[in-house]
Write a protein that holds these residues in place. Structure first.
Motif, short mmCIF file in Angstrom:
data_model
loop_
_atom_site.label_atom_id
_atom_site.label_comp_id
_atom_site.label_asym_id
_atom_site.label_seq_id
_atom_site.Cartn_x
_atom_site.Cartn_y
_atom_site.Cartn_z
N LEU A 87 18.40 -3.39 -70.09
CA LEU A 87 18.43 -2.32 -69.10
C LEU A 87 17.16 -2.28 -68.25
O LEU A 87 17.08 -1.53 -67.28
N VAL A 136 13.93 -1.20 -68.48
CA VAL A 136 13.26 0.09 -68.29
C VAL A 136 12.00 0.14 -69.15
O VAL A 136 11.98 -0.36 -70.28
N GLN A 150 8.62 5.07 -67.56
CA GLN A 150 9.61 5.58 -66.62
C GLN A 150 10.34 6.79 -67.17
O GLN A 150 10.73 7.67 -66.41
N CYS A 151 10.54 6.81 -68.48
CA CYS A 151 11.14 7.99 -69.07
C CYS A 151 10.07 9.03 -69.39
O CYS A 151 10.17 10.17 -68.99
N GLN A 205 7.57 9.61 -65.98
CA GLN A 205 8.22 9.91 -64.70
C GLN A 205 9.43 10.83 -64.79
O GLN A 205 9.85 11.37 -63.77
N SER A 206 10.04 10.97 -65.97
CA SER A 206 11.28 11.74 -66.05
C SER A 206 11.21 12.88 -67.06
O SER A 206 12.25 13.32 -67.56
N ARG A 228 13.75 15.99 -67.73
CA ARG A 228 15.12 15.67 -67.31
C ARG A 228 15.99 15.39 -68.53
O ARG A 228 15.49 15.10 -69.60
N LYS A 229 17.29 15.45 -68.32
CA LYS A 229 18.22 15.25 -69.43
C LYS A 229 18.77 13.83 -69.45
O LYS A 229 19.24 13.31 -68.43
N LEU A 230 18.67 13.24 -70.62
CA LEU A 230 19.30 11.96 -70.86
C LEU A 230 20.44 12.28 -71.83
O LEU A 230 20.20 12.51 -73.01
N ARG A 231 21.66 12.40 -71.28
CA ARG A 231 22.78 12.97 -72.04
C ARG A 231 22.30 14.30 -72.62
O ARG A 231 21.82 15.14 -71.87
N ILE A 259 13.99 14.76 -72.02
CA ILE A 259 12.93 13.76 -72.20
C ILE A 259 11.57 14.45 -72.27
O ILE A 259 11.22 15.23 -71.39
#
Lengths: 119, 265
Positions: B177, B179, B183-184, B187-188, B191-194, B198
């Motif tokens: 993937l 990544v 980045q998670c 940078q994220s 935010r929701k990962l499913r 994060i």
């Protein structure tokens, strides 16, 4: 590739939107909902790392969608969106995934066809 | 003012393009921001359970760890407590300083490694594997003895090369993937990962009880889960790669107090 689009279908395949929907939802394949909201009813627990894909078929052409699935990092170097059709220049790929893209050319076309119906 | 803003945007664009040219190999941009622990994103019920020593499921391991620490092992070897009396004071702060470079071997050693070193050298016992209840219990007990202590790892001198390696692993894309950790977890964040929100990957709660595992797990096991998520080739638990990442994460979260065992989804 021209500008921010890949206008020719991969391998000349014709996409099937209903298959594309299944591929997008399949956690072992597209798993798009881990990061994106999509206009589908039900308890899907989508993520919001990426933008909502509702209306994406009206916002982007098939060619633009195709490029974003193939390798979004070409246009957005820092993107978190996985490259779904790339095998070169990757690092430490798990053994069972080596040398294969996340989705096949046919599967990419199926997902492109489905996303085009989201208007 | 308007002109300045346009200029800034232009610089950002040029900047990200420059990085883009090296995206496959070079470091990705990291933005400085306050770190957010995964505990912040727990449901109120889980957060309450985590804060309550009676209900926190991880405390079972802490209690087992205390027993293992004080009771002599079968076979006549001295107990840990024989040499480390009054663990509440003698072991306080130890978990916050590890991993550290061992002067004799030049290797980076974390708490798991230290415990196993004493088993081998001081008790003539075989080392315990990662994710065995005994090693989890001992590390949970010893880490909990440092609860409230701020992380204080050293990244100077011989540790600096390990730190640099950890930072490199943090910043480079990997797996099918493609990544990178940053980045998670830079940078994220938020935010929701499913179903997961994060966090900044603050490593103060490990070993942690994860509902998905239905057991306690080490920090290295958690790192494996993240590598698995991007379909990368996994490193071994206890490998120099995970040790370097552990040092990087603990230095990055310097001054954050230890809070173990945490509860996680």
């Amino acid at each position: 590739m021209a500008g921010d689009a890949i206008d020719t279908p991969l391998g000349g395949a014709t996409g099937d939107g209903s298959r594309g929907r299944d591929i997008a939802l399949d956690r072992g394949k597209g798993n798009c909902l881990i990061c994106h909201r999509v206009p589908i009813e039900g308890e899907l627990f989508p993520g919001d790392v990426g933008p909502d894909l509702s209306g994406i078929g009206a916002r982007l052409t098939a060619g633009q969608i195709r490029l974003r699935l193939v390798d979004q990092s070409v246009i957005a170097p820092l993107t978190l969106m996985p490259s779904y059709y790339r095998v070169d220049g990757l690092r430490r790929v798990g053994e069972q995934f080596r040398g294969k893209p996340v989705l096949t050319a046919q599967e990419i076309e199926d997902v492109v066809a489905w996303l085009q119906t989201l208007r | 003012m308007g002109g300045l803003r346009v200029l800034c945007i232009a610089i950002v664009l040029i900047h990200s393009h420059t990085i883009g040219a090296f995206a496959a190999d070079g470091p990705l941009r990291v933005e400085a921001q306050p770190l957010r622990s995964a505990s912040e994103f727990l449901s109120p019920a889980l957060r309450a359970e985590q804060a309550d020593p009676i209900r926190n499921r991880g405390m079972l391991w802490v209690e087992q760890g205390e027993r293992l620490f004080t009771q002599p092992p079968p076979g006549g070897a001295p107990s840990c407590a024989t040499c480390h009396a009054r663990a509440e004071t003698s072991m306080r702060g130890v978990a916050a300083r590890l991993p550290a470079v061992d002067a004799a071997s030049g290797q980076l050693v974390n708490l798991e490694g230290r415990v196993n070193e004493c088993r081998i050298v001081r008790q003539s016992l075989p080392p315990l594997d990662y994710e065995t209840d005994e090693l989890l219990a001992l590390t949970a007990y010893l880490t909990a003895l440092s609860n409230g202590e701020p992380l204080a790892v050293s990244i100077d001198g011989p540790a600096s090369a390990f730190y640099a390696y950890g930072q490199q692993l943090w910043n480079e894309r990997q797996g099918q993937l493609n990544v990178a950790c940053t980045q998670c977890h830079d940078q994220s964040v938020g935010r929701k990962l499913r179903g997961d929100t994060i966090s900044s990957a603050v490593p103060t709660g490990y070993p942690a009880y994860r509902l998905e595992w239905q057991t306690l797990g080490s920090l290295h096991r958690r790192l494996r889960a993240c590598q698995l998520g991007v379909r990368a080739q996994l490193f071994e638990l206890g490998s120099r790669e995970y040790l370097a990442l552990e040092l990087y994460l603990k230095s990055r979260a310097r001054r954050h107090p230890i809070d173990a065992p945490a509860l996680r989804r």
